[in-house]
Design an enzyme around this catalytic site. Structure first.
Site, PDB file in Angstrom:
ATOM      1  N   ARG A  51      36.900  44.257 -22.933  1.00  0.00           N
ATOM      2  CA  ARG A  51      37.550  42.969 -21.825  1.00  0.00           C
ATOM      3  C   ARG A  51      37.005  42.457 -21.193  1.00  0.00           C
ATOM      4  NH1 ARG A  51      39.406  47.956 -17.633  1.00  0.00           N
ATOM      5  NH2 ARG A  51      39.715  49.769 -18.892  1.00  0.00           N
ATOM      6  N   ASP A 163      41.265  47.742  -1.518  1.00  0.00           N
ATOM      7  CA  ASP A 163      41.361  47.789  -2.668  1.00  0.00           C
ATOM      8  C   ASP A 163      39.833  46.720  -2.800  1.00  0.00           C
ATOM      9  OD1 ASP A 163      41.568  50.044  -5.243  1.00  0.00           O
ATOM     10  OD2 ASP A 163      41.103  47.958  -5.597  1.00  0.00           O
TER      11      ASP A 163
END
Length: 293
Positions: A51, A163
């Site tokens: 990632r 979020d």
């Protein structure tokens, strides 16, 4: 953060693949756990490397040790939020786990409305925690409008959606989605609350989007700053990435932010556990604040 799932396998390692030493992985693992509650086990090490490859090169970091020092240097809060976004995959779509939305529509929301009317109140407070790209929050708003009809304007309504990732919050604010993500939404809701764009994507209508407040918020904050409790909290498919102590701490913070007889919805793969007494079990992944708590 409606659901954070493992991505497809990262690319195969090459000669230029940056690897983490055991010590570097442990430093980053502890930082991620401390700041975001995400529990990275050893089997996620290769995933973490995959990632972050391009990100590290873009920052000019020659190693994960350099990257860790970059994260720990003063004024790098934005870099930490970038890390949270990179290690999370937000996979969601409209009407996911539809049983929850049906229970919200048929039972939980009407009960809250009736109770508030009886108390002479009009403040509907609903929180979508870990909202990802906004689909869940918009469905809840659609159902609120359906339930209240023309009376909606008489209520202090809307929804708070939060979020950790600024990237997904931008998507949520725009409210534009590929057609395949919207397909599960009942046709009547799709016609009433969305419009088709020239490129075939669909956008939530402006009048609904203005009812959603999207904010960046870290659920690991030790104290939630809300002045008034919520009657309903959705936090689905978030706690599966936390270890038991982190999960219990979050449940306790949710409890302090839930009003009397308030509801908590979690993901179908999640459970608050049989020994906790803060919420009582109603049905799979749906809980209600205990009367005595």
């Amino acid at each position: 953060m409606t659901e954070r799932t493992s991505p497809e396998s990262p690319p195969r390692a090459s000669d230029s693949w940056l690897r983490t030493s055991a010590a570097e992985f442990e430093l980053i693992r502890k930082l991620v756990q401390e700041r975001f509650g995400i529990h990275l086990t050893e089997d996620k090490r290769f995933l973490l490397e995959g990632r972050l490859q391009g990100h590290l090169r873009g920052l000019g970091c020659a190693s994960f040790g350099d990257y860790y020092e970059h994260l720990r240097s003063p004024g790098k809060e934005g870099a930490l939020h970038d890390l949270a976004a990179l290690i999370s995959t937000n996979h969601t779509f409209f009407y996911r786990e539809q049983e929850h939305f049906e229970y919200f529509r048929d039972t939980a929301f009407p009960e809250v409305v009736a109770r508030l009317k009886k108390e002479g109140r009009s403040d509907l407070r609903i929180w979508c925690a870990g909202c990802s790209s906004g689909e869940e929050a918009y469905v809840l708003l659609m159902l609120m409008h359906e339930c209240l009809g023309s009376d909606y304007k008489r209520w202090d309504a809307g929804i708070l959606a939060t979020d950790i990732s600024g990237r997904v919050l931008e998507i949520a604010r725009d409210g534009i989605y590929p057609a395949e993500k919207v397909t599960p939404l009942p046709e009547a809701l799709r016609r009433r609350y969305m419009r088709e764009l020239p490129d075939g994507r669909l956008q939530v209508r402006d009048e609904l989007r203005q009812e959603a407040t999207f904010r960046r918020f870290n659920l690991m904050n030790p104290v939630f700053p809300f002045r008034h409790p919520f009657q309903i909290i959705f936090c689905r498919n978030v706690m599966i990435y936390f270890d038991p102590p982190t999960r219990q701490g979050l449940i306790e913070r949710f409890h302090r932010s839930t009003g009397p007889e308030g509801y908590l919805f979690v993901g179908h793969s999640e459970s608050l556990g049989p020994r906790q007494s803060l919420y009582r079990y109603l049905r799979p992944a749906v809980y209600r604040k205990s009367e005595l708590s």
